[in-house]
Design a protein around this motif. Structure first.
Motif, PDB file in Angstrom:
ATOM      1  N   UNK A  29      35.029  26.615  58.058  1.00  0.00           N
ATOM      2  CA  UNK A  29      35.346  26.683  56.625  1.00  0.00           C
ATOM      3  C   UNK A  29      34.899  28.008  56.024  1.00  0.00           C
ATOM      4  N   UNK A  30      33.717  28.470  56.413  1.00  0.00           N
ATOM      5  CA  UNK A  30      33.207  29.743  55.898  1.00  0.00           C
ATOM      6  C   UNK A  30      34.088  30.897  56.350  1.00  0.00           C
ATOM      7  N   UNK A  31      34.521  30.851  57.606  1.00  0.00           N
ATOM      8  CA  UNK A  31      35.394  31.917  58.119  1.00  0.00           C
ATOM      9  C   UNK A  31      36.740  31.912  57.398  1.00  0.00           C
ATOM     10  N   UNK A  32      37.281  30.727  57.158  1.00  0.00           N
ATOM     11  CA  UNK A  32      38.557  30.618  56.450  1.00  0.00           C
ATOM     12  C   UNK A  32      38.419  31.125  55.013  1.00  0.00           C
ATOM     13  N   UNK A  33      37.312  30.784  54.357  1.00  0.00           N
ATOM     14  CA  UNK A  33      37.071  31.255  52.991  1.00  0.00           C
ATOM     15  C   UNK A  33      36.930  32.771  52.956  1.00  0.00           C
ATOM     16  N   UNK A  34      36.257  33.333  53.965  1.00  0.00           N
ATOM     17  CA  UNK A  34      36.089  34.787  54.030  1.00  0.00           C
ATOM     18  C   UNK A  34      37.442  35.468  54.216  1.00  0.00           C
ATOM     19  N   UNK A  35      38.284  34.932  55.087  1.00  0.00           N
ATOM     20  CA  UNK A  35      39.621  35.504  55.293  1.00  0.00           C
ATOM     21  C   UNK A  35      40.434  35.453  54.000  1.00  0.00           C
ATOM     22  N   UNK A  36      40.381  34.335  53.308  1.00  0.00           N
ATOM     23  CA  UNK A  36      41.105  34.187  52.049  1.00  0.00           C
ATOM     24  C   UNK A  36      40.598  35.184  51.014  1.00  0.00           C
ATOM     25  N   UNK A  37      39.284  35.344  50.938  1.00  0.00           N
ATOM     26  CA  UNK A  37      38.698  36.300  49.999  1.00  0.00           C
ATOM     27  C   UNK A  37      39.130  37.726  50.316  1.00  0.00           C
ATOM     28  N   UNK A  38      39.139  38.066  51.599  1.00  0.00           N
ATOM     29  CA  UNK A  38      39.546  39.409  51.996  1.00  0.00           C
ATOM     30  C   UNK A  38      41.010  39.667  51.666  1.00  0.00           C
ATOM     31  N   UNK A  39      41.861  38.678  51.927  1.00  0.00           N
ATOM     32  CA  UNK A  39      43.286  38.829  51.610  1.00  0.00           C
ATOM     33  C   UNK A  39      43.485  38.992  50.108  1.00  0.00           C
ATOM     34  N   UNK A  40      42.764  38.209  49.328  1.00  0.00           N
ATOM     35  CA  UNK A  40      42.865  38.311  47.869  1.00  0.00           C
ATOM     36  C   UNK A  40      42.407  39.683  47.401  1.00  0.00           C
ATOM     37  N   UNK A  41      41.306  40.166  47.957  1.00  0.00           N
ATOM     38  CA  UNK A  41      40.796  41.488  47.575  1.00  0.00           C
ATOM     39  C   UNK A  41      41.809  42.575  47.889  1.00  0.00           C
TER      40      UNK A  41
END
Length: 103
Positions: A29-41
């Protein structure tokens, strides 16, 4: 029964398997959230770049470009401030967790 005994011997205890599954799920879940955050950024920064470099045509000519630039700069400053706050918060958590405990 011999095959079930062999399968049981290979199976970790229930609490260990639950802990491993929970830890693995949290990590996923943390890895998925990090990927989503990076894509959003990336999307946000790609959207801000033309405004920051004044390469966009807007109403009100140069004044519109400068107003858009100021707004984009404010957004970028807010993002950087938020990231800095997160880093400080995680830093304090890590320091607190790494302190030796008194017994």
């Amino acid at each position: 029964t011999a095959s079930s005994d062999a399968a049981f011997a290979k199976t970790p205890s229930r609490s260990a398997s639950r802990g491993a599954t929970t830890t693995a799920a949290v990590a996923a879940d943390a890895e998925k959230a990090m990927e989503t955050s990076q894509e959003t950024a990336v999307f946000v920064l790609r959207g801000l770049l033309p405004l920051l470099s004044l390469h966009v045509e807007l109403p009100m000519g140069q004044k519109g470009k400068l107003n858009a630039h100021d707004a984009a700069a404010d957004v970028l400053e807010g993002i950087i401030g938020s990231i800095s706050d997160d880093i400080e918060r995680y830093d304090s958590i890590i320091k607190a967790a790494s302190r030796p405990r008194r017994t």
